[in-house]
Motif scaffolding. Structure first.
Motif, PDB file in Angstrom:
ATOM      1  N   CYS A 295     -18.049  -1.114  46.989  1.00  0.00           N
ATOM      2  CA  CYS A 295     -18.675   0.209  46.960  1.00  0.00           C
ATOM      3  C   CYS A 295     -20.181   0.110  46.733  1.00  0.00           C
ATOM      4  N   ALA A 296     -20.928   0.954  47.442  1.00  0.00           N
ATOM      5  CA  ALA A 296     -22.382   0.972  47.306  1.00  0.00           C
ATOM      6  C   ALA A 296     -22.851   1.871  46.168  1.00  0.00           C
ATOM      7  N   ASP A 297     -21.987   2.752  45.658  1.00  0.00           N
ATOM      8  CA  ASP A 297     -22.371   3.572  44.515  1.00  0.00           C
ATOM      9  C   ASP A 297     -21.142   3.983  43.719  1.00  0.00           C
ATOM     10  N   ALA A 298     -21.401   4.580  42.560  1.00  0.00           N
ATOM     11  CA  ALA A 298     -20.331   4.919  41.622  1.00  0.00           C
ATOM     12  C   ALA A 298     -19.404   5.994  42.175  1.00  0.00           C
ATOM     13  N   PHE A 299     -19.930   6.917  42.986  1.00  0.00           N
ATOM     14  CA  PHE A 299     -19.097   7.987  43.515  1.00  0.00           C
ATOM     15  C   PHE A 299     -17.988   7.425  44.409  1.00  0.00           C
ATOM     16  N   ASP A 300     -18.323   6.426  45.239  1.00  0.00           N
ATOM     17  CA  ASP A 300     -17.288   5.779  46.065  1.00  0.00           C
ATOM     18  C   ASP A 300     -16.227   5.149  45.178  1.00  0.00           C
ATOM     19  N   ALA A 301     -16.664   4.524  44.100  1.00  0.00           N
ATOM     20  CA  ALA A 301     -15.730   3.852  43.192  1.00  0.00           C
ATOM     21  C   ALA A 301     -14.788   4.845  42.530  1.00  0.00           C
ATOM     22  N   ILE A 302     -15.303   6.000  42.150  1.00  0.00           N
ATOM     23  CA  ILE A 302     -14.478   7.010  41.485  1.00  0.00           C
ATOM     24  C   ILE A 302     -13.337   7.452  42.398  1.00  0.00           C
ATOM     25  N   ASP A 303     -13.635   7.634  43.683  1.00  0.00           N
ATOM     26  CA  ASP A 303     -12.592   8.001  44.641  1.00  0.00           C
ATOM     27  C   ASP A 303     -11.465   6.965  44.646  1.00  0.00           C
ATOM     28  N   ILE A 304     -11.838   5.685  44.676  1.00  0.00           N
ATOM     29  CA  ILE A 304     -10.837   4.611  44.700  1.00  0.00           C
ATOM     30  C   ILE A 304     -10.058   4.560  43.382  1.00  0.00           C
ATOM     31  N   LEU A 305     -10.764   4.681  42.269  1.00  0.00           N
ATOM     32  CA  LEU A 305     -10.120   4.598  40.958  1.00  0.00           C
ATOM     33  C   LEU A 305      -9.142   5.739  40.723  1.00  0.00           C
ATOM     34  N   GLN A 306      -9.358   6.870  41.404  1.00  0.00           N
ATOM     35  CA  GLN A 306      -8.457   8.003  41.247  1.00  0.00           C
ATOM     36  C   GLN A 306      -7.264   7.945  42.196  1.00  0.00           C
TER      37      GLN A 306
ATOM     38  N   LYS B 274     -18.028   5.114  31.198  1.00  0.00           N
ATOM     39  CA  LYS B 274     -17.829   6.160  30.195  1.00  0.00           C
ATOM     40  C   LYS B 274     -17.170   7.404  30.775  1.00  0.00           C
ATOM     41  N   SER B 275     -17.269   7.573  32.099  1.00  0.00           N
ATOM     42  CA  SER B 275     -16.665   8.747  32.731  1.00  0.00           C
ATOM     43  C   SER B 275     -15.169   8.594  32.965  1.00  0.00           C
ATOM     44  N   LEU B 276     -14.648   7.371  32.837  1.00  0.00           N
ATOM     45  CA  LEU B 276     -13.247   7.105  33.162  1.00  0.00           C
ATOM     46  C   LEU B 276     -12.368   7.277  31.931  1.00  0.00           C
ATOM     47  N   SER B 277     -11.300   8.039  32.063  1.00  0.00           N
ATOM     48  CA  SER B 277     -10.390   8.244  30.938  1.00  0.00           C
ATOM     49  C   SER B 277      -9.517   7.020  30.692  1.00  0.00           C
ATOM     50  N   ASN B 278      -9.279   6.238  31.726  1.00  0.00           N
ATOM     51  CA  ASN B 278      -8.446   5.034  31.586  1.00  0.00           C
ATOM     52  C   ASN B 278      -9.042   3.918  32.442  1.00  0.00           C
ATOM     53  N   PRO B 279     -10.175   3.331  31.998  1.00  0.00           N
ATOM     54  CA  PRO B 279     -10.873   2.348  32.826  1.00  0.00           C
ATOM     55  C   PRO B 279     -10.092   1.053  32.975  1.00  0.00           C
ATOM     56  N   PRO B 280     -10.271   0.363  34.098  1.00  0.00           N
ATOM     57  CA  PRO B 280      -9.658  -0.954  34.272  1.00  0.00           C
ATOM     58  C   PRO B 280     -10.424  -2.000  33.468  1.00  0.00           C
ATOM     59  N   PHE B 281      -9.974  -3.253  33.523  1.00  0.00           N
ATOM     60  CA  PHE B 281     -10.752  -4.327  32.922  1.00  0.00           C
ATOM     61  C   PHE B 281     -12.090  -4.414  33.653  1.00  0.00           C
ATOM     62  N   LEU B 282     -13.103  -4.866  32.932  1.00  0.00           N
ATOM     63  CA  LEU B 282     -14.474  -4.692  33.391  1.00  0.00           C
ATOM     64  C   LEU B 282     -15.267  -5.984  33.305  1.00  0.00           C
ATOM     65  N   ILE B 283     -15.991  -6.294  34.388  1.00  0.00           N
ATOM     66  CA  ILE B 283     -16.992  -7.363  34.394  1.00  0.00           C
ATOM     67  C   ILE B 283     -18.301  -6.762  34.883  1.00  0.00           C
ATOM     68  N   PHE B 284     -19.361  -6.884  34.098  1.00  0.00           N
ATOM     69  CA  PHE B 284     -20.671  -6.433  34.530  1.00  0.00           C
ATOM     70  C   PHE B 284     -21.380  -7.568  35.271  1.00  0.00           C
ATOM     71  N   ALA B 285     -22.029  -7.232  36.381  1.00  0.00           N
ATOM     72  CA  ALA B 285     -22.822  -8.184  37.157  1.00  0.00           C
ATOM     73  C   ALA B 285     -24.189  -7.555  37.374  1.00  0.00           C
ATOM     74  N   THR B 286     -25.192  -8.019  36.640  1.00  0.00           N
ATOM     75  CA  THR B 286     -26.476  -7.330  36.622  1.00  0.00           C
ATOM     76  C   THR B 286     -27.626  -8.315  36.502  1.00  0.00           C
ATOM     77  N   ALA B 287     -28.809  -7.840  36.819  1.00  0.00           N
ATOM     78  CA  ALA B 287     -30.012  -8.663  36.680  1.00  0.00           C
ATOM     79  C   ALA B 287     -30.723  -8.404  35.353  1.00  0.00           C
ATOM     80  N   TYR B 288     -30.164  -7.529  34.517  1.00  0.00           N
ATOM     81  CA  TYR B 288     -30.863  -7.095  33.303  1.00  0.00           C
ATOM     82  C   TYR B 288     -30.054  -7.465  32.055  1.00  0.00           C
ATOM     83  N   SER B 289     -30.537  -8.460  31.323  1.00  0.00           N
ATOM     84  CA  SER B 289     -29.807  -8.931  30.144  1.00  0.00           C
ATOM     85  C   SER B 289     -29.880  -7.951  28.985  1.00  0.00           C
TER      86      SER B 289
END
Length: 248
Positions: free
Chosen positions: A35-46, A69-84
């Motif tokens: 997904c290129a943005d969070a809105f696409d991800a929300i559709d899939i997660l729902q 934080k918007s998800l009531s039941n989030p999956p397991f999470l891995i962050f991949a970012t350039a900002y420590s």
């Protein structure tokens, strides 16, 4: 081998391509969508059962932290970012791992193996667990959902919903306070609503049972005085769900 269903959320095409190539090399991962943005991800997660979310943090409109934080039941999470500097807040959200770009395959594989261990453990616990004494299964269920509302995410409490109307590829959620129109199919919203509280009464309508004031013939009168028609094939299902004294 059971595959772990995952999604990528990252607004940078090159970063997505790298993560996709890493995932292709791991046989127990199934990439559902990149997904290129969070809105696409929300559709899939729902609409799908996603076990692992791999997401960037700094993204336009909604960042990765806000997504979680918007998800009531989030999956397991891995962050991949350039900002420590986001690491502490990331771990506060119970992230499995925090990866700094550019991400090598070896480092990615280490994070995935940690996630697999946690997912396998949770799956085993879920299969063996029973509802605790004195605690109903209903109490364990989420009591709200987030939906796209223009350029923002709106939190909607189940208890505030009166009914949901299907309009082709969109739905209108009618609540006690407002109406929200969002891009979602009726089948998708029906799957995330608690079965004990909501019932389909027509191909175009889902009703919140506590919002019903009366049933007259083939229509329902709601507490806001609106009337909704009941289809013949759904009426008996509704009657069975209501606490009806005597025969109807």
């Amino acid at each position: 081998m059971k595959k772990i269903k995952c999604i990528i959320v990252d607004d940078e095409p090159l970063s997505r391509e790298l993560l996709e190539s890493h995932i292709e090399r791991i046989p127990f991962l199934e990439l559902v969508k990149s997904c290129a943005d969070a809105f696409d991800a929300i559709d899939i997660l729902q609409t799908d059962t996603i076990e692992l979310l791999i997401t960037d943090i700094q993204m336009p409109r909604i960042n990765g932290l806000e997504l979680i934080k918007s998800l009531s039941n989030p999956p397991f999470l891995i962050f991949a970012t350039a900002y420590s500097n986001y690491a502490i807040e990331g771990y506060d959200l119970n992230a499995v791992d925090f990866l700094l770009k550019p991400i090598s395959f070896e480092r990615f594989l280490k994070a995935i193996n940690k996630a697999k261990k946690d997912i396998d453990q949770k799956t085993g616990e879920t299969a063996a667990a029973a509802t605790p004494v004195g605690q109903s299964q209903h109490a364990l269920q989420p009591q709200h959902l987030f939906v796209k509302d223009g350029h923002k995410l709106s939190k909607i409490l189940f208890e505030d919903i009166l009914y949901i109307e299907g309009m082709k590829d969109y739905i209108k959620i009618v609540t006690k306070q407002k109406n929200v129109v969002t891009y979602m199919r009726m089948k998708s919203i029906e799957e995330v609503l608690p079965e004990t509280q909501f019932v389909r009464i027509h191909k175009s309508y889902i009703i919140h049972l506590p919002a019903i004031k009366s049933v007259v013939g083939n229509s329902i009168e709601l507490i806001n005085n609106e009337s909704i028609i009941i289809s013949k094939q759904h009426k008996q299902m509704l009657i069975d769900r209501l606490n009806v004294a005597g025969k109807v």
